[in-house]
Design a protein around this motif. Structure first.
Motif, PDB file in Angstrom:
ATOM      1  N   LYS A   1      96.188  68.473 -71.047  1.00 53.35           N
ATOM      2  CA  LYS A   1      97.215  67.940 -69.993  1.00 53.35           C
ATOM      3  C   LYS A   1      98.318  69.350 -69.802  1.00 53.35           C
ATOM      4  CE  LYS A   1      96.567  64.278 -72.167  1.00 53.35           C
ATOM      5  NZ  LYS A   1      97.013  62.869 -72.852  1.00 53.35           N
ATOM      6  N   TYR A   2      98.498  70.226 -70.917  1.00 53.09           N
ATOM      7  CA  TYR A   2      99.384  71.079 -70.667  1.00 53.09           C
ATOM      8  C   TYR A   2      98.905  71.732 -69.246  1.00 53.09           C
ATOM      9  CZ  TYR A   2     101.107  69.710 -74.906  1.00 53.09           C
ATOM     10  OH  TYR A   2     102.028  68.981 -76.029  1.00 53.09           O
ATOM     11  N   LYS A   3      98.178  72.452 -69.729  1.00 55.35           N
ATOM     12  CA  LYS A   3      97.467  73.080 -68.494  1.00 55.35           C
ATOM     13  C   LYS A   3      97.034  71.879 -66.934  1.00 55.35           C
ATOM     14  CE  LYS A   3      93.340  75.920 -65.899  1.00 55.35           C
ATOM     15  NZ  LYS A   3      93.531  74.694 -64.728  1.00 55.35           N
ATOM     16  N   ALA A   4      97.072  71.470 -66.400  1.00 53.44           N
ATOM     17  CA  ALA A   4      97.791  70.715 -65.250  1.00 53.44           C
ATOM     18  C   ALA A   4      98.991  70.214 -64.807  1.00 53.44           C
ATOM     19  CB  ALA A   4      97.270  68.471 -65.972  1.00 53.44           C
ATOM     20  N   LEU A   5      99.414  70.265 -65.961  1.00 54.89           N
ATOM     21  CA  LEU A   5     101.296  69.623 -65.633  1.00 54.89           C
ATOM     22  C   LEU A   5     101.548  71.138 -65.537  1.00 54.89           C
ATOM     23  CD1 LEU A   5     103.788  68.802 -65.682  1.00 54.89           C
ATOM     24  CD2 LEU A   5     104.517  69.083 -68.007  1.00 54.89           C
ATOM     25  N   ALA A   6     100.767  72.532 -65.213  1.00 53.35           N
ATOM     26  CA  ALA A   6     101.150  73.509 -65.259  1.00 53.35           C
ATOM     27  C   ALA A   6     100.726  73.836 -64.228  1.00 53.35           C
ATOM     28  CB  ALA A   6     100.823  74.981 -66.296  1.00 53.35           C
ATOM     29  N   ASP A   7      99.410  73.788 -63.438  1.00 55.59           N
ATOM     30  CA  ASP A   7      98.759  73.376 -62.298  1.00 55.59           C
ATOM     31  C   ASP A   7      99.495  72.707 -61.270  1.00 55.59           C
ATOM     32  OD1 ASP A   7      97.035  75.043 -63.697  1.00 55.59           O
ATOM     33  OD2 ASP A   7      95.325  73.336 -63.603  1.00 55.59           O
ATOM     34  N   LEU A   8     100.369  71.800 -61.469  1.00 54.89           N
ATOM     35  CA  LEU A   8     101.275  70.329 -60.898  1.00 54.89           C
ATOM     36  C   LEU A   8     102.152  71.566 -60.110  1.00 54.89           C
ATOM     37  CD1 LEU A   8     101.764  67.707 -59.669  1.00 54.89           C
ATOM     38  CD2 LEU A   8     102.534  67.423 -61.920  1.00 54.89           C
ATOM     39  N   ILE A   9     103.281  72.307 -61.387  1.00 56.64           N
ATOM     40  CA  ILE A   9     104.088  72.974 -60.841  1.00 56.64           C
ATOM     41  C   ILE A   9     104.267  74.312 -59.912  1.00 56.64           C
ATOM     42  CG2 ILE A   9     106.414  74.057 -61.781  1.00 56.64           C
ATOM     43  CD1 ILE A   9     105.722  72.632 -64.398  1.00 56.64           C
ATOM     44  N   ASP A  10     103.100  74.742 -60.607  1.00 57.73           N
ATOM     45  CA  ASP A  10     102.609  75.969 -59.535  1.00 57.73           C
ATOM     46  C   ASP A  10     102.116  75.608 -58.287  1.00 57.73           C
ATOM     47  OD1 ASP A  10     103.184  77.190 -61.465  1.00 57.73           O
ATOM     48  OD2 ASP A  10     101.491  77.588 -62.080  1.00 57.73           O
ATOM     49  N   TYR A  11     101.926  74.353 -58.210  1.00 53.89           N
ATOM     50  CA  TYR A  11     100.941  73.919 -56.728  1.00 53.89           C
ATOM     51  C   TYR A  11     102.658  73.526 -55.708  1.00 53.89           C
ATOM     52  CZ  TYR A  11      99.700  70.737 -53.400  1.00 53.89           C
ATOM     53  OH  TYR A  11      99.288  70.397 -51.870  1.00 53.89           O
ATOM     54  N   ARG A  12     103.631  72.872 -56.639  1.00 53.04           N
ATOM     55  CA  ARG A  12     104.716  72.156 -56.185  1.00 53.04           C
ATOM     56  C   ARG A  12     105.438  74.135 -55.732  1.00 53.04           C
ATOM     57  NH1 ARG A  12     105.837  67.110 -56.729  1.00 53.04           N
ATOM     58  NH2 ARG A  12     104.411  65.732 -55.996  1.00 53.04           N
ATOM     59  N   ILE A  13     105.484  74.522 -56.136  1.00 52.26           N
ATOM     60  CA  ILE A  13     106.263  76.116 -56.130  1.00 52.26           C
ATOM     61  C   ILE A  13     105.665  76.746 -54.900  1.00 52.26           C
ATOM     62  CG2 ILE A  13     107.153  78.463 -57.367  1.00 52.26           C
ATOM     63  CD1 ILE A  13     107.798  76.402 -59.590  1.00 52.26           C
ATOM     64  N   HIS A  14     103.994  77.269 -55.261  1.00 53.23           N
ATOM     65  CA  HIS A  14     103.714  77.925 -53.713  1.00 53.23           C
ATOM     66  C   HIS A  14     103.571  77.295 -52.812  1.00 53.23           C
ATOM     67  CE1 HIS A  14     100.886  79.823 -58.139  1.00 53.23           C
ATOM     68  NE2 HIS A  14     101.939  80.174 -57.384  1.00 53.23           N
ATOM     69  N   LYS A  15     103.746  76.227 -52.644  1.00 52.12           N
ATOM     70  CA  LYS A  15     103.565  75.213 -51.056  1.00 52.12           C
ATOM     71  C   LYS A  15     104.976  75.365 -50.920  1.00 52.12           C
ATOM     72  CE  LYS A  15     102.488  70.489 -49.675  1.00 52.12           C
ATOM     73  NZ  LYS A  15     102.641  68.921 -49.892  1.00 52.12           N
ATOM     74  N   ASN A  16     105.944  75.008 -51.495  1.00 49.10           N
ATOM     75  CA  ASN A  16     106.412  75.015 -51.263  1.00 49.10           C
ATOM     76  C   ASN A  16     107.869  76.606 -50.574  1.00 49.10           C
ATOM     77  OD1 ASN A  16     107.995  72.091 -50.561  1.00 49.10           O
ATOM     78  ND2 ASN A  16     107.498  72.245 -53.207  1.00 49.10           N
ATOM     79  N   TYR A  17     107.243  77.295 -51.380  1.00 43.91           N
ATOM     80  CA  TYR A  17     108.114  79.105 -51.507  1.00 43.91           C
ATOM     81  C   TYR A  17     107.995  79.718 -49.708  1.00 43.91           C
ATOM     82  CZ  TYR A  17     108.886  83.786 -52.792  1.00 43.91           C
ATOM     83  OH  TYR A  17     109.332  84.985 -52.690  1.00 43.91           O
ATOM     84  N   LYS A  18     109.458  79.363 -49.664  1.00 41.11           N
ATOM     85  CA  LYS A  18     109.614  80.881 -48.024  1.00 41.11           C
ATOM     86  C   LYS A  18     108.783  81.873 -48.189  1.00 41.11           C
ATOM     87  CE  LYS A  18     112.124  80.823 -43.591  1.00 41.11           C
ATOM     88  NZ  LYS A  18     110.934  80.347 -42.730  1.00 41.11           N
ATOM     89  N   LEU A  19     107.936  81.885 -47.253  1.00 42.84           N
ATOM     90  CA  LEU A  19     107.381  83.060 -46.877  1.00 42.84           C
ATOM     91  C   LEU A  19     108.469  83.643 -46.230  1.00 42.84           C
ATOM     92  CD1 LEU A  19     103.726  82.333 -46.962  1.00 42.84           C
ATOM     93  CD2 LEU A  19     104.338  83.657 -49.180  1.00 42.84           C
TER      94      LEU A  19
END
Length: 389
Positions: free
Chosen positions: A295-313
């Motif tokens: 569950k901790y990996k799943a939660l970390a993956d979720l946070i990372d997904y949102r950050i990578h998706k919303n990161y301004k390139l």
């Protein structure tokens, strides 16, 4: 019953302590010199007069911290933008978990944007390793920072982690104060932003066995922070290189102080914040996962997904990616002029590295990778199978 006194050694200062702490600060020569370096137009008398009028934490932030941050924005950036504030309720408290690029500015600039948009500023997690002088601890605790103990024994770490977890929970749900904390211990040095599961396990320590209700009560909001020019890109390049070539390399307190000052004074280009949606709605989904899944990996993956998706390139990110991969894949994302400017920036920053003759080609490669990795993360973006957006 948990009370504020349980956290006296790590908590921020409160209004009743402001005058006493400021009296200490204005008598500290190192603080006065530091402040004058950041406010070149301020004489010592002007600085002392301004601070002597401060009577509360909010006063201190509005008259000193916000003013300082605005000076940094005006003189070292080409503008700062934010989106996603409509995801927040001004009357609610949140746990902002963000990527971590600069020691001071990530949280400081976010707080300025929140302040000017009518939101309360956040309390800020800061590592004890950065509190290298008593006046620095005074300064950051006046700015609503709480201390994360570093470099302690295993036994002490367990106790400190439990206290930290309890404080974050207490601040959000009892004090109704939002919290900013980085997704990992220390800044990312290579531009590859990843949430440490150990952070999430620390947060759970104050929640007992119920994963779902505890993390929902923390109201986690992923935040993506993006600098067009990393303010400490040269220092990070050198640190990565030293770790590769020098067994047992350890940063010193002097290195941290230098990074803090350069981070504030170096050019940053454009800066963008994206405030993500609170992830509470996904916590129940994680809770119902098969026991074989972490569950901790799943939660970390979720946070990372949102950050990578919303990161301004920025164009620099695409330029660096093409250089690292010897490709022209993103030629449509930048101009020849933008590439020339970025290469000049790289040469100027690499030229500041002491003893850079060690391996100039490797230094260039590390520098480019810092900027290229956010593009790599976007290209490899994989939506976790349990989320709907």
């Amino acid at each position: 019953m948990i009370t504020e006194s349980d956290f006296d050694d790590i908590r921020p200062y409160n209004d009743s302590e402001v005058v006493e702490v400021l009296n200490r600060l204005i008598q500290e020569e190192s603080f006065v010199k530091f402040a004058q370096q950041l406010f070149p137009g301020f004489s010592e008398e002007m600085l002392i007069k301004t601070l002597s009028e401060v009577k509360s934490i909010k006063d201190f932030q509005s008259k000193f911290i916000v003013r300082l941050a605005q000076y940094i924005i005006d003189n070292t950036t080409k503008g700062i933008t934010i989106d996603g504030l409509d995801n927040l309720d001004p009357n609610e408290s949140y746990l902002f978990i963000s990527d971590h690029r600069d020691i001071i500015l990530d949280s400081a600039l976010l707080n300025v944007m929140l302040f000017t948009s009518g939101f309360e500023t956040t309390e800020i997690a800061i590592g004890s390793n950065l509190l290298i002088q008593p006046w620095i601890e005074d300064l950051v605790k006046l700015n609503k920072s709480f201390v994360v103990n570093r470099n302690v024994s295993v036994r002490q770490m367990l106790l400190s982690s439990k206290q930290l977890s309890n404080y974050i929970n207490y601040a959000i749900n009892t004090k109704k104060s939002s919290i900013w904390i980085a997704q990992r211990e220390g800044r990312t040095k290579d531009g590859d932003d990843r949430t440490q599961q150990s952070l999430l396990k620390m947060l759970q320590m104050s929640g007992g066995k119920n994963f779902s209700s505890h993390f929902k009560n923390l109201r986690i909001v992923p935040v993506a922070i993006s600098y067009e020019y990393e303010p400490c890109d040269a220092l990070k390049t050198l640190e990565v290189h030293l770790k590769e070539t020098n067994d047992g390399y350890q940063k010193t307190a002097k290195d941290d102080l230098r990074s803090m000052i350069r981070g504030m004074l170096n050019e940053k280009g454009r800066v963008h914040f994206h405030i993500g949606k609170p992830i509470s709605e996904m916590i129940d989904v994680i809770e119902t996962m098969d026991e074989s899944r972490d569950k901790y990996k799943a939660l970390a993956d979720l946070i990372d997904y949102r950050i990578h998706k919303n990161y301004k390139l920025w164009p620099d990110n695409y330029i660096a990616y093409d250089i690292v991969n010897n490709s022209n894949e993103f030629l449509d994302k930048y101009t020849i002029e933008e590439k020339e400017l970025f290469l000049k920036h790289m040469e100027k920053k690499i030229a500041t590295i002491e003893d850079r003759g060690k391996d100039l080609e490797r230094l260039h490669q590390i520098f480019f990778e810092i900027y290229a990795n956010p593009v790599k993360n976007r290209l490899e973006l994989t939506k976790p199978d349990f989320i709907s957006d």
